[in-house]
Enzyme design. Structure first.
Site, PDB file in Angstrom:
ATOM      1  N   LYS A   1    -113.299 -16.753-203.075  1.00  0.00           N
ATOM      2  CA  LYS A   1    -113.630 -16.183-201.770  1.00  0.00           C
ATOM      3  C   LYS A   1    -112.504 -16.226-200.735  1.00  0.00           C
ATOM      4  O   LYS A   1    -111.667 -15.344-200.678  1.00  0.00           O
ATOM      5  CB  LYS A   1    -114.872 -16.876-201.224  1.00  0.00           C
ATOM      6  CG  LYS A   1    -116.147 -16.561-202.026  1.00  0.00           C
ATOM      7  CD  LYS A   1    -117.355 -17.004-201.262  1.00  0.00           C
ATOM      8  CE  LYS A   1    -118.650 -16.953-202.077  1.00  0.00           C
ATOM      9  NZ  LYS A   1    -119.241 -15.637-202.165  1.00  0.00           N
TER      10      LYS A   1
ATOM     11  N   PHE B   1    -126.132 -21.461-207.223  1.00  0.00           N
ATOM     12  CA  PHE B   1    -125.579 -20.124-207.445  1.00  0.00           C
ATOM     13  C   PHE B   1    -124.120 -20.287-207.833  1.00  0.00           C
ATOM     14  O   PHE B   1    -123.310 -20.781-207.050  1.00  0.00           O
ATOM     15  CB  PHE B   1    -125.700 -19.232-206.208  1.00  0.00           C
ATOM     16  CG  PHE B   1    -125.280 -17.806-206.505  1.00  0.00           C
ATOM     17  CD1 PHE B   1    -126.194 -16.881-206.983  1.00  0.00           C
ATOM     18  CD2 PHE B   1    -123.954 -17.410-206.373  1.00  0.00           C
ATOM     19  CE1 PHE B   1    -125.808 -15.580-207.311  1.00  0.00           C
ATOM     20  CE2 PHE B   1    -123.555 -16.109-206.693  1.00  0.00           C
ATOM     21  CZ  PHE B   1    -124.484 -15.189-207.159  1.00  0.00           C
TER      22      PHE B   1
ATOM     23  N   ASP C   1    -118.075 -26.914-207.446  1.00  0.00           N
ATOM     24  CA  ASP C   1    -117.919 -25.476-207.203  1.00  0.00           C
ATOM     25  C   ASP C   1    -117.780 -25.285-205.696  1.00  0.00           C
ATOM     26  O   ASP C   1    -118.754 -25.250-204.954  1.00  0.00           O
ATOM     27  CB  ASP C   1    -119.130 -24.712-207.751  1.00  0.00           C
ATOM     28  CG  ASP C   1    -118.981 -23.205-207.524  1.00  0.00           C
ATOM     29  OD1 ASP C   1    -118.099 -22.800-206.737  1.00  0.00           O
ATOM     30  OD2 ASP C   1    -119.753 -22.438-208.126  1.00  0.00           O
TER      31      ASP C   1
HETATM   32  C1  LIG Z   1    -120.725 -21.385-205.066  1.00  0.00           C
HETATM   33  C2  LIG Z   1    -120.391 -20.076-205.696  1.00  0.00           C
HETATM   34  N1  LIG Z   1    -119.858 -20.061-206.923  1.00  0.00           N
HETATM   35  C3  LIG Z   1    -119.521 -18.904-207.535  1.00  0.00           C
HETATM   36  C4  LIG Z   1    -119.734 -17.695-206.912  1.00  0.00           C
HETATM   37  C5  LIG Z   1    -119.364 -16.415-207.598  1.00  0.00           C
HETATM   38  O1  LIG Z   1    -118.244 -15.872-207.003  1.00  0.00           O
HETATM   39  P1  LIG Z   1    -117.904 -14.318-207.207  1.00  0.00           P
HETATM   40  O2  LIG Z   1    -118.944 -13.542-206.474  1.00  0.00           O
HETATM   41  O3  LIG Z   1    -116.524 -14.175-206.631  1.00  0.00           O
HETATM   42  O4  LIG Z   1    -117.929 -14.060-208.673  1.00  0.00           O
HETATM   43  C6  LIG Z   1    -120.280 -17.665-205.628  1.00  0.00           C
HETATM   44  C7  LIG Z   1    -120.524 -16.387-204.946  1.00  0.00           C
HETATM   45  O5  LIG Z   1    -121.232 -16.265-203.985  1.00  0.00           O
HETATM   46  C8  LIG Z   1    -120.617 -18.879-205.004  1.00  0.00           C
HETATM   47  O6  LIG Z   1    -121.148 -18.919-203.779  1.00  0.00           O
END
Ligand SMILES: Cc1ncc(COP(=O)(O)O)c(C=O)c1O
Length: 466
Positions: A273, A159, A244
């Site tokens: 986050k 994700f 990520d």
């Molecule tokens: C690992 C990861 N990358 C990217 C994102 C996307 O972040 P955002 O919701 O701030 O766009 C998330 C969101 O849950 C995430 O868990």
């Protein structure tokens, strides 16, 4: 003639507005926003009308305290409404800073970049965005520009966000369906599979391998050597290794970055986050000099990637204050210590409960997985539920956790049998006892057929059929 003096502007007091209208929230959302979300909340009984948040807790209309194991999908690492974050945000407004001049550079962004880069001495440059997905979008563009290649490799069940580039790297069909075609040249491989990665990299047309060190959907933890070997493979094939850490970063797993568990030094690290302090959206890409010099390679390309609100003072101040709190309150160490305790306590329950199959995770990112039972009575009940709606069993755990034990937890993905614990890192030993007692009781109840838990299952099934 006298000019009439203008009426003083009434200030909007958000607290007053909230208090006056909070009872209408579900109706307003049904009318003007996402009505399906309201249906979900009402079906599972989470429509208690939260009115306040502090630290690891939420308080409903009757001031009943809930332990929040979602922490806004990991946003509230330092807890809700931390006084130090609030004061630092107020100080930005009081200082009347020259925010977002655009034809100047931001002092606070310089300071936040310096502090973040000090945590990753192998990286030299920072780019700020407004969300996790925006950080992912930047990573895709930077990787393509830096390598001159188009391909991006990502993992099953990954994700990375829901904007088009990020969605193209997101493994679960539920998010992709209805929105295709997505970005071309994105190749999916199984997580934790080095042979598949090597095969994908072999043609040397892959700009980046983007991977969550621990996958958020399912809380999938890789084998010990996986990330290190994957980074080495990437280096050998001229592919950038992008971690990520939007969810795992900033102490969540008991290290400042999750990659530190395995001694890995990525070419890019993505954050978001928790960096917001729970107040101001922000995203960050930390990377190498060489990447930046390929992207921002001439004066006329100085603004070739960016966003109007990137580096805004409130977000930068929230980030600086968040790092300060994490350090001062030793939250990385707290996540490590309490995570180790919780994982051990939950694991110790496995022999007592037939359907509890696995507990995994690191720090305060924990997955509690259930599996089909063997005993006849339970088997029949499980199959009835799971045939109608895969993953519904987990709701038989999360609903009583919420209703009877005032613990808010989430299922770790669509159709998943894993419940995820992602609390604030300010959790206490008493909170851990609260979690352990509640999980043990609810899981034990779910093994009683017939029983209240399975009656709830019947009701959920009836609702799902409606
Ligand atoms: C690992 C990861 N990358 C990217 C994102 C996307 O972040 P955002 O919701 O701030 O766009 C998330 C969101 O849950 C995430 O868990």
């Amino acid at each position: 003639m006298l000019t009439p003096t203008p009426k003083p502007l009434a200030t909007i007091d958000a607290g007053d507005l909230f208090a006056a209208h909070e009872v209408e929230r579900y109706d307003m959302h049904s009318r003007h926003l996402n009505a399906q979300m309201v249906r979900v909340l009402k079906t599972i009984g989470f429509d208690v009308g939260f009115c306040r948040g502090a630290g690891a807790y939420l308080y409903d209309r009757d001031d009943v305290r809930y332990l929040d194991l979602l922490s806004g999908f990991g946003v509230f690492a330092v807890g809700r409404n931390h006084p130090a974050i609030r004061e630092s945000l107020k100080s930005v407004l009081d200082a009347e800073l020259p925010n977002l001049v655009q034809m100047d550079v931001s002092t606070l962004a310089g300071l936040l970049a310096e502090r973040l880069l000090a945590k990753v001495p192998y990286l030299q440059r920072a780019f700020f965005a407004n969300s996790g997905a925006e950080a992912v979008e930047a990573a895709i563009k930077f990787a393509r520009a830096a390598t001159g290649r188009q391909g991006i490799v990502f993992c099953d069940h990954a994700f990375h966000g829901l904007t088009y580039g990020a969605l193209s790297l997101t493994g679960d069909e539920i998010f992709r369906k209805g929105f295709e075609p997505l970005l071309p040249d994105c190749r999916r491989i199984p997580f934790n599979d080095l042979a598949a990665l090597e095969e994908a990299l072999r043609r040397r047309d892959i700009a980046a391998f983007i991977v969550e060190p621990i996958q958020g959907k399912g809380v999938n933890v890789p084998d010990d050597h996986y990330l290190k070997d994957a980074a080495a493979l990437c280096r050998r094939h001229g592919t950038l290794f992008v971690a990520d850490e939007v969810q795992t970063g900033l102490g969540r797993t008991g290290r400042f970055l999750a990659v530190e568990h395995w001694g890995v030094e990525p070419d890019m690290v993505l954050l978001a986050k928790a960096l917001s302090g729970g107040h101001v959206p922000v995203g960050a890409v930390l990377t190498r000099d060489e990447v930046f010099s390929k992207v921002f390679d001439r004066m006329d390309r100085a603004v070739v990637h960016g966003s109007t609100f990137g580096k805004n003072d409130l977000a930068m101040a929230a980030g600086i204050a968040t790092l300060e709190v994490i350090e001062a309150e030793k939250l990385v160490e707290n996540a490590d210590r309490l995570g180790t305790r919780l994982i051990a306590a939950l694991k110790a329950m496995i022999p007592r409960h037939e359907m509890l199959s696995e507990v995994r995770g690191k720090g305060l990112m924990i997955g509690v997985e259930f599996a089909a039972p063997q005993s006849l009575k339970l088997k029949a009940a499980w199959h009835l539920l799971e045939t109608a709606n895969k993953g519904l069993f987990c709701q038989l755990i999360t609903i009583p956790l919420f209703k009877q034990h005032k613990i808010m937890a989430q299922v770790a993905g669509h159709g998943s049998h894993t419940i995820k614990l992602l609390p604030s890192l300010v959790l206490s030993e008493n909170d851990c006892t609260w979690i352990e007692t509640a999980f043990d009781t609810v899981i034990a109840d779910s093994h009683k057929v017939p029983g209240a838990v399975w009656s709830l299952g019947k009701t959920l099934l009836e609702n799902a059929r409606r």
